[in-house]
Design a protein around this motif. Structure first.
Motif, PDB file in Angstrom:
ATOM      1  N   THR A  13       0.855  -1.195   0.000  1.00 41.45           N
ATOM      2  CA  THR A  13       0.000   0.000   0.000  1.00 41.45           C
ATOM      3  C   THR A  13       0.885   1.237   0.000  1.00 41.45           C
ATOM      4  O   THR A  13       1.833   1.321   0.789  1.00 41.45           O
ATOM      5  N   VAL A  14       0.568   2.189  -0.889  1.00 37.64           N
ATOM      6  CA  VAL A  14       1.304   3.454  -0.930  1.00 37.64           C
ATOM      7  C   VAL A  14       0.291   4.590  -0.810  1.00 37.64           C
ATOM      8  O   VAL A  14      -0.486   4.841  -1.730  1.00 37.64           O
ATOM      9  N   MET A  15       0.280   5.250   0.349  1.00 31.46           N
ATOM     10  CA  MET A  15      -0.532   6.453   0.547  1.00 31.46           C
ATOM     11  C   MET A  15       0.395   7.648   0.361  1.00 31.46           C
ATOM     12  O   MET A  15       1.361   7.814   1.101  1.00 31.46           O
ATOM     13  N   LYS A  16       0.082   8.498  -0.617  1.00 31.09           N
ATOM     14  CA  LYS A  16       1.091   9.441  -1.067  1.00 31.09           C
ATOM     15  C   LYS A  16       0.476  10.773  -1.477  1.00 31.09           C
ATOM     16  O   LYS A  16      -0.738  10.898  -1.622  1.00 31.09           O
ATOM     17  N   SER A  17       1.339  11.744  -1.681  1.00 29.66           N
ATOM     18  CA  SER A  17       0.915  12.988  -2.325  1.00 29.66           C
ATOM     19  C   SER A  17       0.991  12.794  -3.833  1.00 29.66           C
ATOM     20  O   SER A  17       1.414  11.747  -4.323  1.00 29.66           O
ATOM     21  N   ALA A  18       0.594  13.807  -4.579  1.00 30.54           N
ATOM     22  CA  ALA A  18       0.598  13.696  -6.036  1.00 30.54           C
ATOM     23  C   ALA A  18       2.016  13.865  -6.590  1.00 30.54           C
ATOM     24  O   ALA A  18       2.853  14.547  -5.990  1.00 30.54           O
ATOM     25  N   ARG A 218      18.053  19.341   2.776  1.00 30.30           N
ATOM     26  CA  ARG A 218      16.925  18.402   2.889  1.00 30.30           C
ATOM     27  C   ARG A 218      17.113  17.228   1.932  1.00 30.30           C
ATOM     28  O   ARG A 218      16.947  16.063   2.319  1.00 30.30           O
ATOM     29  N   TRP A 219      17.465  17.536   0.697  1.00 32.09           N
ATOM     30  CA  TRP A 219      17.651  16.460  -0.285  1.00 32.09           C
ATOM     31  C   TRP A 219      18.831  15.556   0.084  1.00 32.09           C
ATOM     32  O   TRP A 219      18.789  14.344  -0.126  1.00 32.09           O
ATOM     33  N   GLU A 220      19.880  16.146   0.616  1.00 31.37           N
ATOM     34  CA  GLU A 220      21.030  15.344   1.041  1.00 31.37           C
ATOM     35  C   GLU A 220      20.644  14.435   2.206  1.00 31.37           C
ATOM     36  O   GLU A 220      21.046  13.259   2.259  1.00 31.37           O
ATOM     37  N   ALA A 221      19.849  14.959   3.142  1.00 34.89           N
ATOM     38  CA  ALA A 221      19.412  14.143   4.285  1.00 34.89           C
ATOM     39  C   ALA A 221      18.564  12.971   3.815  1.00 34.89           C
ATOM     40  O   ALA A 221      18.685  11.842   4.331  1.00 34.89           O
ATOM     41  N   ILE A 222      17.705  13.213   2.832  1.00 35.34           N
ATOM     42  CA  ILE A 222      16.829  12.152   2.325  1.00 35.34           C
ATOM     43  C   ILE A 222      17.653  11.024   1.710  1.00 35.34           C
ATOM     44  O   ILE A 222      17.287   9.843   1.810  1.00 35.34           O
ATOM     45  N   ARG A 223      18.801  11.359   1.093  1.00 33.82           N
ATOM     46  CA  ARG A 223      19.658  10.326   0.496  1.00 33.82           C
ATOM     47  C   ARG A 223      20.148   9.324   1.527  1.00 33.82           C
ATOM     48  O   ARG A 223      20.464   8.172   1.192  1.00 33.82           O
ATOM     49  N   HIS A 224      20.204   9.731   2.788  1.00 32.79           N
ATOM     50  CA  HIS A 224      20.729   8.858   3.846  1.00 32.79           C
ATOM     51  C   HIS A 224      19.606   8.313   4.741  1.00 32.79           C
ATOM     52  O   HIS A 224      19.874   7.787   5.827  1.00 32.79           O
ATOM     53  N   SER A 246      10.134  14.796  -2.072  1.00 35.69           N
ATOM     54  CA  SER A 246      10.304  14.793  -3.523  1.00 35.69           C
ATOM     55  C   SER A 246      11.518  15.628  -3.941  1.00 35.69           C
ATOM     56  O   SER A 246      11.690  16.756  -3.485  1.00 35.69           O
ATOM     57  N   PRO A 247      12.351  15.115  -4.851  1.00 34.00           N
ATOM     58  CA  PRO A 247      13.475  15.907  -5.360  1.00 34.00           C
ATOM     59  C   PRO A 247      13.046  16.943  -6.392  1.00 34.00           C
ATOM     60  O   PRO A 247      13.863  17.735  -6.849  1.00 34.00           O
ATOM     61  N   TRP A 248      11.768  16.938  -6.772  1.00 32.62           N
ATOM     62  CA  TRP A 248      11.293  17.857  -7.810  1.00 32.62           C
ATOM     63  C   TRP A 248      10.573  19.082  -7.237  1.00 32.62           C
ATOM     64  O   TRP A 248      10.163  19.950  -7.977  1.00 32.62           O
ATOM     65  N   VAL A 249      10.411  19.133  -5.927  1.00 38.03           N
ATOM     66  CA  VAL A 249       9.626  20.213  -5.327  1.00 38.03           C
ATOM     67  C   VAL A 249      10.449  20.928  -4.266  1.00 38.03           C
ATOM     68  O   VAL A 249      11.043  20.286  -3.384  1.00 38.03           O
ATOM     69  N   ARG A 250      10.467  22.255  -4.340  1.00 40.76           N
ATOM     70  CA  ARG A 250      11.137  23.059  -3.314  1.00 40.76           C
ATOM     71  C   ARG A 250      10.153  23.404  -2.199  1.00 40.76           C
ATOM     72  O   ARG A 250       8.943  23.490  -2.431  1.00 40.76           O
ATOM     73  N   LEU A 251      10.690  23.641  -1.015  1.00 35.03           N
ATOM     74  CA  LEU A 251       9.830  24.005   0.114  1.00 35.03           C
ATOM     75  C   LEU A 251       9.067  25.292  -0.172  1.00 35.03           C
ATOM     76  O   LEU A 251       7.907  25.442   0.223  1.00 35.03           O
ATOM     77  N   SER A 252       9.703  26.221  -0.866  1.00 35.11           N
ATOM     78  CA  SER A 252       9.033  27.484  -1.177  1.00 35.11           C
ATOM     79  C   SER A 252       7.792  27.241  -2.034  1.00 35.11           C
ATOM     80  O   SER A 252       6.780  27.940  -1.887  1.00 35.11           O
ATOM     81  N   GLU A 253       7.840  26.262  -2.917  1.00 36.15           N
ATOM     82  CA  GLU A 253       6.693  25.940  -3.761  1.00 36.15           C
ATOM     83  C   GLU A 253       5.571  25.320  -2.939  1.00 36.15           C
ATOM     84  O   GLU A 253       4.386  25.609  -3.163  1.00 36.15           O
ATOM     85  N   ILE A 254       5.926  24.463  -1.989  1.00 35.58           N
ATOM     86  CA  ILE A 254       4.908  23.857  -1.120  1.00 35.58           C
ATOM     87  C   ILE A 254       4.224  24.931  -0.286  1.00 35.58           C
ATOM     88  O   ILE A 254       2.996  24.946  -0.153  1.00 35.58           O
ATOM     89  N   VAL A 255       5.006  25.851   0.275  1.00 37.53           N
ATOM     90  CA  VAL A 255       4.449  26.917   1.112  1.00 37.53           C
ATOM     91  C   VAL A 255       3.575  27.849   0.286  1.00 37.53           C
ATOM     92  O   VAL A 255       2.475  28.239   0.711  1.00 37.53           O
ATOM     93  N   SER A 275      -0.735  17.340  -1.469  1.00 32.80           N
ATOM     94  CA  SER A 275       0.612  17.779  -1.070  1.00 32.80           C
ATOM     95  C   SER A 275       1.110  17.034   0.166  1.00 32.80           C
ATOM     96  O   SER A 275       2.249  16.569   0.196  1.00 32.80           O
ATOM     97  N   LEU A 276       0.260  16.929   1.189  1.00 30.23           N
ATOM     98  CA  LEU A 276       0.667  16.216   2.404  1.00 30.23           C
ATOM     99  C   LEU A 276       0.425  14.714   2.302  1.00 30.23           C
ATOM    100  O   LEU A 276       0.980  13.955   3.101  1.00 30.23           O
ATOM    101  N   GLY A 277      -0.419  14.299   1.356  1.00 33.61           N
ATOM    102  CA  GLY A 277      -0.739  12.881   1.256  1.00 33.61           C
ATOM    103  C   GLY A 277      -1.505  12.393   2.467  1.00 33.61           C
ATOM    104  O   GLY A 277      -1.369  11.240   2.882  1.00 33.61           O
ATOM    105  N   GLU A 278      -2.341  13.264   3.048  1.00 31.38           N
ATOM    106  CA  GLU A 278      -3.116  12.918   4.240  1.00 31.38           C
ATOM    107  C   GLU A 278      -4.600  13.081   3.958  1.00 31.38           C
ATOM    108  O   GLU A 278      -5.005  13.805   3.037  1.00 31.38           O
ATOM    109  N   THR A 279      -5.419  12.426   4.766  1.00 33.24           N
ATOM    110  CA  THR A 279      -6.865  12.556   4.612  1.00 33.24           C
ATOM    111  C   THR A 279      -7.341  13.873   5.201  1.00 33.24           C
ATOM    112  O   THR A 279      -6.714  14.447   6.089  1.00 33.24           O
ATOM    113  N   TRP A 280      -8.470  14.333   4.684  1.00 33.70           N
ATOM    114  CA  TRP A 280      -9.096  15.567   5.151  1.00 33.70           C
ATOM    115  C   TRP A 280     -10.182  15.207   6.154  1.00 33.70           C
ATOM    116  O   TRP A 280     -11.070  14.418   5.870  1.00 33.70           O
TER     117      TRP A 280
END
Length: 570
Positions: A13-18, A218-224, A246-255, A275-280
């Protein structure tokens, strides 16, 4: 993909953002089993049309461009081909692509690999057969080495298939070490910070040492990082991932997306899901009509409030009357109930339709000088007396007066499609009433004027508010699956239906409300400048300002061609 290759795992099962690679996961699994471990496979999409799109736009290019797959699936152009749009064969197996709304595609074939994409968009039942996920899984029962996957962005808490499946799994989340202190943690939205009103300054704050991570850190931390399960493993591996990974999205874009989405409940829900991949989680399912009436405001019923930039109407047809509401819309879909009329008469006779036609051509003065608005679009419910409504709307497409019908299927978009299959060959728009009513309920709970807020005038009677709040959402179960259904708390609900149709008319209009507001402001500014010039000329001629202003108020400007979008006089 590692879990899908693990012999101890039978369900993933993968519950995810888009846009975090869910469809690529499905494609990679398909490619692996064509090349390395041939097996019969089923890819289940929410609808047959989406299945066809997946086949043409995603699967076909992979089969064509991947060297190890090229030539293994039969040529679609060959005679007696085993490669059709929805069914493809290869040595040792085949791929069937089906829609969750089509029970025929879920029957007959034994399937070892079942891949269910966007399961929260599936209907509660595939026709009368039951839950489409269970029907698909039944096809794999006889395989000892079966594999099943459910992938989706979630929707509403308690109704979400993917959330229920994730909670049954071992619930794995991705832990990443802080670049400064080394402490592992799950990335959470609550740790994203930014300077007020400046999304470009966004950073991630370590929950242990409060170090600031930019995107590179952030991206470097995710690699580990690594996956860690929070629940017990019983053959079911579950994963949750959201945009911060995601390596394709910057925090500024999410905000920036959050700041835009939070203006209205329905857009905020979409952001939480995608974006959060969570239920409403919805806050209650009812609104008190008496409380709505108490917040009514004073404005001249003959003059539109300043915030209104476009008018739409929704009409509901009954046996002895037609109910109509005219709604004024402003920036961010802030709305004003401009008029609520009951046109008495038998809709099977022409008199009441002539009265409705006159009403829909009415124009309103605006509180902005020099501006008048007419109704830009109107939807009329044809569910009760379709022949009469179709006859009335015939030839009125240029005025954007359309017939419509409600579609109560959960998850349908506000405009769920259009059809001309009727005796008059007029366009009939299908309205997703479940979506519309959910939006209206959420907006009625907004307590401060602004985006999405709904204004009502003093003098509107109690019956209107009782009708507007006449329905509530309840959870039902069909073939064991939960879904949302709207039920009446009282017999009459015409005000709610009319508001649904007026909202759908705005959707059909597809108007840029910000642009229209700017046009009105420029028009009013030009009218004010002309008035100032008249007053200055009058002073030079020895005429008092009061006399000129009174004369100017009595004389309406000469009518010119009306805009097709707004109907205001220019």
């Amino acid at each position: 993909m590692d879990a899908f290759s693990d012999p101890e795992v039978d369900t993933v099962t993968v519950m995810k953002s888009a846009q975090v690679g869910g469809t690529e996961f499905i494609l990679n699994v398909i490619g692996y089993h064509i090349d390395q471990d041939p097996a019969p496979m089923l890819v289940l999409q929410p609808t047959l049309e989406m299945g066809q799109t997946f086949s043409k736009d995603r699967l076909a290019p992979m089969l064509r461009d991947t060297p190890c797959l090229r030539g293994k699936v039969q040529d679609a152009k060959a005679r007696n081909s085993g490669n059709t749009l929805l069914h493809k064969t290869f040595p040792g197996g085949h791929i069937t692509i089906a829609g969750a709304n089509s029970p025929a595609g879920l029957a007959s074939r034994p399937i070892r690999i079942v891949l269910c994409d966007e399961v929260d968009r599936y209907p509660p039942s595939a026709g009368t057969e039951g839950d489409p996920v269970n029907l698909a899984f039944k096809r794999s029962t006889t395989f000892w080495n079966r594999k099943r996957a459910l992938i989706s962005t979630p929707t509403i808490k308690g109704l979400s298939r993917i959330e229920a499946s994730f909670e049954e799994s071992d619930q794995r989340r991705f832990w990443v070490p802080c670049p400064e202190c080394g402490e592992p943690q799950v990335l959470r939205w609550a740790q994203v910070r930014w300077e007020p009103g400046k999304p470009e300054t966004a950073w991630y704050e370590c929950e242990h040492c409060r170090a600031h991570w930019d995107d590179a850190k952030r991206w470097e931390a995710i690699r580990h990082g690594e996956w860690r399960a929070e629940g017990e493993f019983r053959g079911h591996a579950g994963f949750h991932v959201w945009e911060a990974y995601s390596p394709w999205v910057r925090l500024s874009e999410i905000v920036a997306a959050f700041l835009e989405a939070k203006k209205r409940p329905e857009t905020l829900q979409t952001w939480v899901n995608t974006s959060l991949g969570e239920t409403w989680e919805e806050q209650g399912d009812e609104v008190d009509g008496h409380e709505l009436q108490e917040r009514c405001e004073q404005w001249d019923p003959e003059v539109l409030p300043e915030g209104v930039v476009v008018l739409t109407a929704g009409a509901d047809v009954q046996d002895d009357r037609i109910e109509v509401e005219v709604v004024g819309w402003g920036r961010d879909e802030e709305s004003w109930s401009v008029a609520w009329e009951t046109l008495w008469g038998d809709p099977r006779k022409p008199a009441v339709w002539r009265e409705l036609d006159r009403f829909l051509q009415r124009r309103w003065d605006h509180s902005l000088e020099g501006v008048r608005l007419g109704i830009a679009a109107a939807f009329i419910d044809s569910g009760h007396l379709p022949k009469e409504v179709h006859k009335f709307t015939r030839g009125k497409a240029g005025r954007r007066v359309f017939a419509c019908r409600g579609s109560s299927e959960p998850g349908k978009p506000l405009l769920a499609g259009v059809s001309r299959r009727n005796g008059q060959r007029v366009p009939v728009y299908y309205v997703g009433t479940d979506t519309a009513k959910g939006t209206i309920l959420a907006r009625l709970k907004i307590e401060e004027p602004g985006p999405g807020y709904m204004h009502f005038p003093i003098g509107r009677d109690r019956e209107y508010f009782e009708q507007l709040t006449a329905e509530k959402a309840v959870r039902r179960y069909r073939k064991g699956q939960p879904y949302r259904e709207w039920i009446k708390k009282r017999a009459r609900n015409e005000a709610l239906d009319c508001r649904v149709y007026a909202m759908a008319a705005l959707e059909q209009l597809n108007a840029n409300l910000d642009k229209l507001a700017a046009q009105l402001e420029r028009q009013a500014e030009a009218a004010q400048q002309k008035t100032r010039e008249l007053l200055e000329d009058a002073e030079d001629a020895g005429v008092t300002r009061e006399a000129v202003a009174a004369a100017h108020k009595r004389v309406r400007p000469r009518a010119r061609r009306a805009s097709w979008v707004t109907g205001w006089r220019r």
